[in-house]
Enzyme design. Structure first.
Site, PDB file in Angstrom:
ATOM      1  CB  CYS A  53      -0.864   0.178   1.128  1.00 23.09           C
ATOM      2  SG  CYS A  53      -2.112  -1.046   1.317  1.00 23.09           S
ATOM      3  CD  GLU A  55      -2.116   3.969   3.081  1.00 25.59           C
ATOM      4  OE1 GLU A  55      -1.871   3.138   1.991  1.00 25.59           O
ATOM      5  OE2 GLU A  55      -3.468   4.208   3.411  1.00 25.59           O
ATOM      6  CB  CYS A  86      -5.890  -1.326   4.560  1.00 23.60           C
ATOM      7  SG  CYS A  86      -4.218  -1.832   4.717  1.00 23.60           S
ATOM      8  CB  CYS A  89      -1.661   0.875   6.156  1.00 21.10           C
ATOM      9  SG  CYS A  89      -1.066   0.475   4.733  1.00 21.10           S
TER      10      CYS A  89
HETATM   11  N1  THU Z   1      -4.352   0.594  -0.974  1.00 23.53           N
HETATM   12  C1  THU Z   1      -3.358   1.508  -0.582  1.00 23.53           C
HETATM   13  O1  THU Z   1      -2.528   1.572  -1.195  1.00 23.53           O
HETATM   14  N2  THU Z   1      -3.837   2.064   0.478  1.00 23.53           N
HETATM   15  C2  THU Z   1      -4.925   1.970   0.930  1.00 23.53           C
HETATM   16  O2  THU Z   1      -5.289   2.541   2.307  1.00 23.53           O
HETATM   17  C3  THU Z   1      -5.914   0.873   0.561  1.00 23.53           C
HETATM   18  C4  THU Z   1      -5.588   0.370  -0.398  1.00 23.53           C
HETATM   19  C5  THU Z   1      -4.145   0.071  -2.448  1.00 23.53           C
HETATM   20  C6  THU Z   1      -3.626  -1.234  -2.412  1.00 23.53           C
HETATM   21  C7  THU Z   1      -4.001  -1.816  -3.945  1.00 23.53           C
HETATM   22  O3  THU Z   1      -3.025  -1.577  -4.549  1.00 23.53           O
HETATM   23  C8  THU Z   1      -5.190  -0.879  -4.216  1.00 23.53           C
HETATM   24  O4  THU Z   1      -5.384   0.150  -3.294  1.00 23.53           O
HETATM   25  C9  THU Z   1      -6.710  -1.560  -4.238  1.00 23.53           C
HETATM   26  O5  THU Z   1      -6.957  -2.062  -2.821  1.00 23.53           O
END
Ligand code: THU
Length: 128
Positions: A53, A55, A86, A89
């Site tokens: 992610c 974060e 999420c 994170c």
């Molecule tokens: N994702 C993030 O980078 N941060 C979040 O807080 C939620 C989800 C990304 C992971 C994945 O690449 C995409 O968003 C869809 O879940």
């Protein structure tokens, strides 16, 4: 640092997202106790579970550069207002929280920074 500025950096970082599977770009920017900022973006993988992610990518960027304590983090997803972090994170942030906690900055429906805290978003967070 002004939270508008931190959010702008997160927005800019989202432009570098590698998200061909979800088409859901996210950018993040952490403000550390040193006053320095570090950006991150989501980097997906063909083995989906290997995705990182935005974060955590920003936090790893800070840690690699010798930083330890997060004061604030801004998160931006161009396809969603209030793109909240999420659960994984939230826990990773908590492990590097500053003594004053962490402000978590999201963009509200008017494009303004909205301030939450790690204690609000991760009540009773695990701490070894
Ligand atoms: N994702 C993030 O980078 N941060 C979040 O807080 C939620 C989800 C990304 C992971 C994945 O690449 C995409 O968003 C869809 O879940």
């Amino acid at each position: 640092m002004d939270y508008n500025e931190l959010l702008e950096k997160a927005k800019k970082a989202s432009e570098n997202s590698y998200s061909p599977y979800s088409n859901f770009p996210v950018g993040a920017c952490v403000l550390m106790e040193s006053g320095k900022t570090y950006i991150g973006t989501n980097v997906e993988n063909s083995s989906f579970g290997a995705t990182i992610c935005a974060e955590r990518s920003a936090i790893v960027n800070a840690i690699v550069n010798g930083e330890r304590k997060i004061v604030a983090i801004a998160i931006y997803g161009p396809k969603m207002k209030r793109c909240a972090p999420c659960g994984v994170c939230r826990q990773v942030m908590n492990d590097f929280r500053s003594d004053k906690g962490i402000d978590i900055i999201l963009e509200d429906e008017n494009g303004q920074p909205e301030v939450h805290t790690i204690d609000e978003l991760l009540p009773l967070g695990f701490d070894l």
